[in-house]
Design a protein around this motif. Structure first.
Motif, PDB file in Angstrom:
ATOM      1  N   LEU A   1       1.083  -1.561   0.378  1.00 17.45           N
ATOM      2  CA  LEU A   1       0.015  -0.237  -0.114  1.00 17.45           C
ATOM      3  C   LEU A   1       0.973   1.008  -0.072  1.00 17.45           C
ATOM      4  O   LEU A   1       0.559   1.799  -0.560  1.00 17.45           O
ATOM      5  CB  LEU A   1      -0.847   0.425   1.258  1.00 17.45           C
ATOM      6  CG  LEU A   1      -2.364  -1.035   0.997  1.00 17.45           C
ATOM      7  CD1 LEU A   1      -2.713  -1.427   2.596  1.00 17.45           C
ATOM      8  CD2 LEU A   1      -3.003  -0.741  -0.073  1.00 17.45           C
TER       9      LEU A   1
ATOM     10  N   GLN B   1       0.580   3.523  -2.965  1.00 13.89           N
ATOM     11  CA  GLN B   1       0.631   5.257  -2.315  1.00 13.89           C
ATOM     12  C   GLN B   1       1.343   6.116  -3.117  1.00 13.89           C
ATOM     13  O   GLN B   1       0.693   7.229  -3.717  1.00 13.89           O
ATOM     14  CB  GLN B   1       0.577   5.845  -1.069  1.00 13.89           C
ATOM     15  CG  GLN B   1      -0.339   7.097  -0.246  1.00 13.89           C
ATOM     16  CD  GLN B   1      -0.505   7.078   1.215  1.00 13.89           C
ATOM     17  OE1 GLN B   1       0.346   6.021   2.007  1.00 13.89           O
ATOM     18  NE2 GLN B   1      -0.894   8.233   1.743  1.00 13.89           N
TER      19      GLN B   1
ATOM     20  N   LEU C   1      -7.221   3.217  -0.203  1.00 13.68           N
ATOM     21  CA  LEU C   1      -6.552   2.799  -1.234  1.00 13.68           C
ATOM     22  C   LEU C   1      -6.673   1.285  -0.307  1.00 13.68           C
ATOM     23  O   LEU C   1      -6.507  -0.228  -0.965  1.00 13.68           O
ATOM     24  CB  LEU C   1      -4.816   2.233  -1.373  1.00 13.68           C
ATOM     25  CG  LEU C   1      -4.123   3.597  -2.341  1.00 13.68           C
ATOM     26  CD1 LEU C   1      -3.110   3.811  -1.926  1.00 13.68           C
ATOM     27  CD2 LEU C   1      -4.743   3.146  -3.449  1.00 13.68           C
TER      28      LEU C   1
ATOM     29  N   LYS D   1      -4.303   8.618  -3.962  1.00 14.95           N
ATOM     30  CA  LYS D   1      -4.914   8.280  -3.063  1.00 14.95           C
ATOM     31  C   LYS D   1      -4.097   8.106  -1.606  1.00 14.95           C
ATOM     32  O   LYS D   1      -2.897   7.822  -0.990  1.00 14.95           O
ATOM     33  CB  LYS D   1      -5.963   7.003  -3.457  1.00 14.95           C
ATOM     34  CG  LYS D   1      -6.098   6.945  -5.080  1.00 14.95           C
ATOM     35  CD  LYS D   1      -6.449   5.632  -5.902  1.00 14.95           C
ATOM     36  CE  LYS D   1      -7.728   5.966  -6.883  1.00 14.95           C
ATOM     37  NZ  LYS D   1      -7.484   4.186  -7.134  1.00 14.95           N
TER      38      LYS D   1
ATOM     39  N   GLU E   1     -10.404  -0.281  -0.861  1.00 15.32           N
ATOM     40  CA  GLU E   1     -10.648  -0.506  -2.520  1.00 15.32           C
ATOM     41  C   GLU E   1      -9.379  -1.892  -2.545  1.00 15.32           C
ATOM     42  O   GLU E   1     -10.259  -2.879  -3.528  1.00 15.32           O
ATOM     43  CB  GLU E   1      -9.109   0.334  -3.437  1.00 15.32           C
ATOM     44  CG  GLU E   1      -9.877   1.762  -3.565  1.00 15.32           C
ATOM     45  CD  GLU E   1      -9.083   2.349  -4.314  1.00 15.32           C
ATOM     46  OE1 GLU E   1      -9.854   3.939  -4.306  1.00 15.32           O
ATOM     47  OE2 GLU E   1      -8.095   1.748  -4.482  1.00 15.32           O
ATOM     48  N   LYS E   2      -8.126  -2.225  -1.991  1.00 12.75           N
ATOM     49  CA  LYS E   2      -8.236  -3.351  -2.320  1.00 12.75           C
ATOM     50  C   LYS E   2      -8.668  -4.692  -1.243  1.00 12.75           C
ATOM     51  O   LYS E   2      -7.912  -5.498  -1.455  1.00 12.75           O
ATOM     52  CB  LYS E   2      -6.244  -3.500  -1.587  1.00 12.75           C
ATOM     53  CG  LYS E   2      -4.944  -2.410  -2.447  1.00 12.75           C
ATOM     54  CD  LYS E   2      -5.442  -3.251  -4.022  1.00 12.75           C
ATOM     55  CE  LYS E   2      -4.453  -4.647  -3.706  1.00 12.75           C
ATOM     56  NZ  LYS E   2      -3.525  -5.201  -4.974  1.00 12.75           N
TER      57      LYS E   2
END
Length: 289
Positions: free
Chosen positions: A53, A57, A67, A62, A70-71
């Motif tokens: 992450l 980033q 993130l 974002k 989203e993941k």
């Protein structure tokens, strides 16, 4: 608070230099803990996921939390919880050590274990130091069967954090029959039981309490500086008196007193606790009759 306990251990054992410690303290005052480090500490992310992450980033505009959601690594609830933990004093000091290339994660963990073992701290005490939980850490430093001593000392430390500075630590206290010091500011309380609360020092350590409470800078341990410390004892005793009143215990406060180059004897023993405010030492003195 954690930075003062663990940082002092690292300094005394020559794991870091004074300059590196100052750098960490400056970092703490200017930064908050990254969500990834908090998530790792809380077991919500693995190191691999956090690193992934962090990389993502850097590639996109974002937020880390967005993130992670989203993941599918975190939920919105998880992110909100982590945001509330960003002020954690333990994690931000660890982050300062890492990002300053002072100690690696492995070296930090090794030193944390040594810090706990050499001081014979239980897991509960260690967690209390990490979280700034004064009531939780105090039994490792104050040994008394009188709960009133414990309550007043805990209240004094909480008040120091609230009104003076959050960067404090203490050493183990002891019973002394008299107090000799170059400067003493104290206050007596009388009523259902008599009390004594004060601070003393043999150098300029007490100025950190005066500076923090009065919100001005004193250069010498003079009457003005000690008057500020005396006003702090008055504040603490006022809070303590209010707490006791709910238990139908009534005490009244006498005016604070200031002394230089003197020895105080008492009818009973004093409980003395070395206290460090931003690294500067003075002694907290408590006596309850």
């Amino acid at each position: 608070m954690f930075s003062q306990f663990f940082g002092n251990y690292l300094l005394e054992n020559q794991k870091i230099t004074a300059e590196q410690f100052d750098s960490c303290m400056n970092y703490i005052k200017a930064n908050r803990v990254k969500l990834g480090l908090i998530a790792e500490s809380e077991g919500l992310l693995t190191r691999t996921q956090a690193n992934e992450l962090n990389y993502l980033q850097m590639q996109t505009d974002k937020k880390f939390g967005d993130l992670a959601v989203e993941k599918g690594y975190l939920t919105e609830t998880d992110v909100n919880y982590l945001l509330g933990r960003q002020g954690n004093p333990y994690l931000i000091f660890i982050q300062a050590l890492e990002e300053g290339d002072i100690l690696s994660r492995e070296e930090i963990e090794e030193n944390l274990n040594d810090f706990q073992q050499k001081n014979n701290y239980s897991d509960d005490v260690m967690n209390a130091i990490k979280n700034g939980d004064i009531e939780g850490l105090l039994p490792a430093f104050v040994s008394t069967e009188n709960s009133h001593y414990f309550d007043l000392i805990a209240l004094t430390l909480r008040s120091l954090v609230r009104f003076v500075s959050s960067y404090i630590r203490i050493d183990k206290g002891s019973i002394v029959s008299s107090v000799t010091a170059k400067a003493i500011a104290y206050q007596h309380t009388i009523g259902d039981y008599n009390g004594f609360l004060g601070f003393c020092c043999d150098d300029k350590g007490i100025l950190k309490i005066a500076d923090g409470y009065a919100k001005e800078e004193f250069t010498d341990v003079d009457e003005d500086a000690l008057d500020a410390v005396g006003e702090f004892t008055n504040c603490v005793n006022g809070l303590y008196s209010a707490e006791l009143s709910f238990k139908d215990i009534i005490i009244d406060m006498r005016p604070p007193e200031l002394l230089f180059d003197t020895t105080i004897e008492g009818d009973g023993d004093f409980y003395m606790i070395p206290i460090y405010v931003e690294g500067k030492k003075s002694n907290l003195i408590v006596k309850l009759g």
